[in-house]
Design an enzyme around this catalytic site. Sequence first.
Site, PDB file in Angstrom:
ATOM      1  N   ASN A  34     -47.778 -65.345 112.583  1.00 29.29           N
ATOM      2  CA  ASN A  34     -48.922 -65.658 111.708  1.00 29.29           C
ATOM      3  C   ASN A  34     -48.584 -66.865 110.850  1.00 29.29           C
ATOM      4  O   ASN A  34     -47.419 -67.132 110.592  1.00 29.29           O
ATOM      5  CB  ASN A  34     -49.159 -64.516 110.712  1.00 29.29           C
ATOM      6  CG  ASN A  34     -49.644 -63.259 111.364  1.00 29.29           C
ATOM      7  OD1 ASN A  34     -50.328 -63.282 112.380  1.00 29.29           O
ATOM      8  ND2 ASN A  34     -49.285 -62.136 110.772  1.00 29.29           N
ATOM      9  N   HIS A  35     -49.599 -67.507 110.323  1.00 26.04           N
ATOM     10  CA  HIS A  35     -49.387 -68.503 109.283  1.00 26.04           C
ATOM     11  C   HIS A  35     -48.902 -67.791 108.024  1.00 26.04           C
ATOM     12  O   HIS A  35     -49.508 -66.809 107.605  1.00 26.04           O
ATOM     13  CB  HIS A  35     -50.698 -69.194 108.903  1.00 26.04           C
ATOM     14  CG  HIS A  35     -51.156 -70.191 109.908  1.00 26.04           C
ATOM     15  ND1 HIS A  35     -50.438 -71.329 110.185  1.00 26.04           N
ATOM     16  CD2 HIS A  35     -52.258 -70.234 110.679  1.00 26.04           C
ATOM     17  CE1 HIS A  35     -51.090 -72.037 111.099  1.00 26.04           C
ATOM     18  NE2 HIS A  35     -52.201 -71.389 111.415  1.00 26.04           N
TER      19      HIS A  35
END
Length: 225
Positions: A34-35
């Site tokens: 994920n970011h």
Amino acid sequence: FLSDGDSDYLAGQTWVITAGPTREPMDPVRFISNHSSGKMGFAIARAAQQAGAKVYLICGPVQLATPAGVERIDVETAIDMQTQALQLALKTDVFVACAAVADYRVAQVAEQKIKKSSQQLQLLLEKNPDIVASVAALDNAPFTVGFAAETENVETYAQQKLQRKNLQMICANNVSTPGHGFNSDTNALSLYWRGGNLKLPLTSKQELARQLVQHIASVLKECPQ
Ligand code: CTP
Ligand code: CA
């Protein structure tokens, strides 16, 4: 409210914070993730340590220096993060889940590098455990705080997460607003707990963390676990 002058107001307390993304391997050279820069979680760890708490920071892969006096535990996968979290949760007063945990992991991690062949590749994903919910479900659970990064219906989704995960507080942010999340150095948060809500307007993540830590401490004081 706790005054700013009281610089050691968390003395004697232990805090555990999760931060950064998790990394879920596909094969020896690839992963899904994920970011998440980890900046918000690191800022909270620093603020809690400066307020006098003993702080453990469980973090996925991030490019950040460990705040002074904070004990850092590096992990990769959601399962690893949960193992560390459940262990530390037994001896903490406050647990703050700031990590962007991958919701799914690859069901069967290939032992060797997957070679490119057909036009399409299907990956079967399996749901990861919910770390913050598993901490909140412990007997003698700590005061448990979650985050909710949303792109729409922020308040509704945040309130639902507060209930569903059985948390004491949730910190919501709208990540589709510029300057409010991911790699940014600033953020704004809407806090919801059983007894009320509070908006912390856009400011640096370090200042926001300072305000959040103070606010958690004051709600904890009103309704100790
Ligand atoms: N969280 C967690 N373990 C997971 C997923 C999320 O501990 N496997 C925590 C996050 O650290 C955060 C909170 O739960 O504090 C909310 O994360 P979020 O991704 O917004 O919620 P989800 O329950 O995963 O729901 P969705 O992604 O579908 O919005
Ligand atoms: Ca999620």
